[in-house]
Design a protein around this motif. Structure first.
Motif, PDB file in Angstrom:
ATOM      1  N   GLU A  18       0.846  -1.196   0.000  1.00  0.00           N
ATOM      2  CA  GLU A  18       0.000   0.000   0.000  1.00  0.00           C
ATOM      3  C   GLU A  18       0.882   1.247   0.000  1.00  0.00           C
ATOM      4  OE1 GLU A  18      -2.368  -0.446   3.493  1.00  0.00           O
ATOM      5  OE2 GLU A  18      -3.032  -2.470   2.946  1.00  0.00           O
ATOM      6  N   TYR A  19       0.966   1.910  -1.164  1.00  0.00           N
ATOM      7  CA  TYR A  19       1.771   3.120  -1.302  1.00  0.00           C
ATOM      8  C   TYR A  19       0.892   4.356  -1.095  1.00  0.00           C
ATOM      9  CZ  TYR A  19       5.540   0.350  -3.456  1.00  0.00           C
ATOM     10  OH  TYR A  19       6.543  -0.557  -3.704  1.00  0.00           O
ATOM     11  N   GLN A  20       1.428   5.335  -0.364  1.00  0.00           N
ATOM     12  CA  GLN A  20       0.737   6.606  -0.160  1.00  0.00           C
ATOM     13  C   GLN A  20       1.701   7.763  -0.438  1.00  0.00           C
ATOM     14  OE1 GLN A  20      -2.431   7.057   0.418  1.00  0.00           O
ATOM     15  NE2 GLN A  20      -2.966   4.901   0.742  1.00  0.00           N
ATOM     16  N   PRO A  21       1.279   8.834  -1.123  1.00  0.00           N
ATOM     17  CA  PRO A  21      -0.101   9.122  -1.531  1.00  0.00           C
ATOM     18  C   PRO A  21      -0.538   8.391  -2.800  1.00  0.00           C
ATOM     19  CG  PRO A  21       1.321  10.935  -2.155  1.00  0.00           C
ATOM     20  CD  PRO A  21       2.176   9.985  -1.374  1.00  0.00           C
ATOM     21  N   TRP A  22       0.404   7.885  -3.609  1.00  0.00           N
ATOM     22  CA  TRP A  22       0.035   7.045  -4.742  1.00  0.00           C
ATOM     23  C   TRP A  22       1.204   6.158  -5.118  1.00  0.00           C
ATOM     24  CZ3 TRP A  22      -0.683  12.505  -6.023  1.00  0.00           C
ATOM     25  CH2 TRP A  22       0.464  13.113  -6.519  1.00  0.00           C
ATOM     26  N   VAL A  23       0.894   5.115  -5.897  1.00  0.00           N
ATOM     27  CA  VAL A  23       1.872   4.070  -6.173  1.00  0.00           C
ATOM     28  C   VAL A  23       2.807   4.409  -7.321  1.00  0.00           C
ATOM     29  CG1 VAL A  23       0.264   2.829  -7.689  1.00  0.00           C
ATOM     30  CG2 VAL A  23       2.137   1.584  -6.599  1.00  0.00           C
ATOM     31  N   ASP A  24       2.345   5.172  -8.302  1.00  0.00           N
ATOM     32  CA  ASP A  24       3.175   5.386  -9.489  1.00  0.00           C
ATOM     33  C   ASP A  24       2.782   6.688 -10.175  1.00  0.00           C
ATOM     34  OD1 ASP A  24       4.985   5.049 -11.502  1.00  0.00           O
ATOM     35  OD2 ASP A  24       3.951   3.391 -12.494  1.00  0.00           O
ATOM     36  N   THR A  57      10.876   8.020  -4.009  1.00  0.00           N
ATOM     37  CA  THR A  57      10.152   9.230  -3.636  1.00  0.00           C
ATOM     38  C   THR A  57      11.106  10.236  -3.006  1.00  0.00           C
ATOM     39  OG1 THR A  57       8.255  10.112  -2.417  1.00  0.00           O
ATOM     40  CG2 THR A  57       9.552   8.410  -1.324  1.00  0.00           C
ATOM     41  N   SER A  58      10.802  11.518  -3.209  1.00  0.00           N
ATOM     42  CA  SER A  58      11.502  12.592  -2.502  1.00  0.00           C
ATOM     43  C   SER A  58      10.508  13.417  -1.688  1.00  0.00           C
ATOM     44  CB  SER A  58      12.244  13.497  -3.498  1.00  0.00           C
ATOM     45  OG  SER A  58      11.328  14.154  -4.362  1.00  0.00           O
ATOM     46  N   LEU A  59       9.312  12.870  -1.499  1.00  0.00           N
ATOM     47  CA  LEU A  59       8.252  13.567  -0.769  1.00  0.00           C
ATOM     48  C   LEU A  59       8.305  13.217   0.714  1.00  0.00           C
ATOM     49  CD1 LEU A  59       5.614  15.287  -0.771  1.00  0.00           C
ATOM     50  CD2 LEU A  59       4.380  13.122  -1.105  1.00  0.00           C
ATOM     51  N   PHE A  60       8.395  14.219   1.561  1.00  0.00           N
ATOM     52  CA  PHE A  60       8.363  13.998   3.005  1.00  0.00           C
ATOM     53  C   PHE A  60       7.004  13.405   3.391  1.00  0.00           C
ATOM     54  CE2 PHE A  60       7.774  14.893   7.430  1.00  0.00           C
ATOM     55  CZ  PHE A  60       9.038  14.850   7.988  1.00  0.00           C
ATOM     56  N   GLY A  61       7.039  12.271   4.071  1.00  0.00           N
ATOM     57  CA  GLY A  61       5.812  11.625   4.523  1.00  0.00           C
ATOM     58  C   GLY A  61       5.276  10.554   3.599  1.00  0.00           C
ATOM     59  N   ALA A  62       5.818  10.440   2.385  1.00  0.00           N
ATOM     60  CA  ALA A  62       5.393   9.345   1.503  1.00  0.00           C
ATOM     61  C   ALA A  62       5.727   8.022   2.183  1.00  0.00           C
ATOM     62  CB  ALA A  62       6.086   9.445   0.154  1.00  0.00           C
ATOM     63  N   ASN A  63       4.837   7.046   2.090  1.00  0.00           N
ATOM     64  CA  ASN A  63       5.058   5.802   2.823  1.00  0.00           C
ATOM     65  C   ASN A  63       4.536   4.598   2.060  1.00  0.00           C
ATOM     66  OD1 ASN A  63       2.161   5.113   3.936  1.00  0.00           O
ATOM     67  ND2 ASN A  63       2.459   7.303   4.332  1.00  0.00           N
TER      68      ASN A  63
END
Length: 319
Positions: A18-24, A57-63
């Motif tokens: 489960e990728y957040q905020p999106w997988v691709d 990812t380079s987005l803070f909080g992406a998980n």
């Protein structure tokens, strides 16, 4: 009591993650999938990548989150930024970098259901990136239980599988692999489903995912999960579902249903793992792997992955 430890690998391409905020999408605002051979360049949507796949990812909080039954896990990937790892709702580690392609490992969990979340915490003012390669899970059973032996049900095994709704049998020379192509079942009708009754300790389902894939639900013994197979790449044999820790002596019912009308669900194989005693009454050896794709792949890519990623991102920024 002597224990047999076994391992199972889940690659980053699996919709069970489960990728957040999106997988691709774009790596600056979410996760983006790429390959060590193809980088970010696809040529056309739905192209098959070459090399080892990563989600970056380079987005803070992406998980990315996954659920499993077992006693341990190892997260693989590369990072030049900090990240944290949460287990069962509690942050257990904050790391500053990866070591030998290992982001984090914990092999001493109590046996049971666990939820793990890997979260990127890069510095927004620099070019920091977290690249996730996949996870290897571990579990153990009494050695007296016998060896874990797989039974593979092909998607055309109509004695074991019951299809409902509109399905077609398709072929593609890339599915499930170029070396061993085989037919697969496909539907784009909402509500089309397939059932499997089985007895075993673990079950997994493999299928093809690409830009035409959509959401699908999996119900196992009354417990339902919802996954999304959509990706901009063509993945010929992705892990759609995996569950361990089942009662090995009970009959289980698995039901997979296509959710989105007009989007596809493609099925390759169903694999059930059961205990089989040897002639001596117990399994031999202390451990084994029931899936080796990720374990083999991570070693090959350790040295080259950071260089390739930096070059790919540099080209994207110049465009």
């Amino acid at each position: 009591m002597s224990q047999t430890t076994y391992f199972f690998s889940i690659e980053d391409t699996s919709p069970s993650l489960e990728y957040q905020p999106w997988v691709d999408g774009d790596y600056t605002t979410g996760w983006q999938m790429w390959y060590t051979g193809s980088a970010f360049s696809q040529g056309s949507p739905g192209a098959e990548g070459t090399g080892v796949s990563y989600h970056s990812t380079s987005l803070f909080g992406a998980n990315v989150t996954f659920h499993f039954y077992g006693t341990g896990f190892t997260l693989y990937g590369q990072s030049n930024c900090s990240f944290n790892v949460g287990v069962d709702g509690e942050v257990v580690a904050t790391q500053l970098s990866s070591l030998n392609n290992v982001l984090y490992t914990d092999g001493d969990l109590s046996q049971g259901q666990h939820t793990v979340t890997l979260t990127a915490t890069p510095n927004s003012t620099s070019s920091q990136i977290l690249s996730f390669d996949g996870v290897v899970l571990s579990n153990s059973i009494p050695q007296s239980s016998g060896a874990l032996v797989p039974r593979i049900f092909d998607n055309t095994d109509y004695d074991a599988l019951q299809y409902f709704g509109n399905w077609t049998v398709q072929t593609d020379p890339r599915v499930p692999s170029v070396a061993h192509p085989a037919s697969f079942h496909q539907t784009n009708i909402s509500g089309a489903s397939v059932f499997l009754n089985f007895t075993g300790r673990a079950v997994l389902v493999n299928g093809t995912v690409d830009s035409t894939s959509g959401r699908y639900s999996v119900e196992l013994d009354g417990q339902m999960t919802l996954s999304n197979g959509s990706t901009s790449w063509f993945v010929p044999d992705a892990l759609l579902f995996y569950m361990d820790g089942l009662d090995p002596n009970s009959t289980h019912l698995l039901n997979i249903t296509n959710v989105d009308d007009g989007l596809t669900l493609q099925l390759n194989t169903f694999t059930v793992y059961s205990n089989v005693l040897t002639s001596g009454g117990a399994s031999s050896g202390s451990g084994h792997s029931i899936s080796g794709g990720l374990i083999a792949g991570v070693v090959v890519a350790v040295v080259a992955v950071i260089i390739i990623l930096v070059l790919a991102l540099s080209r994207r920024r110049r465009i």
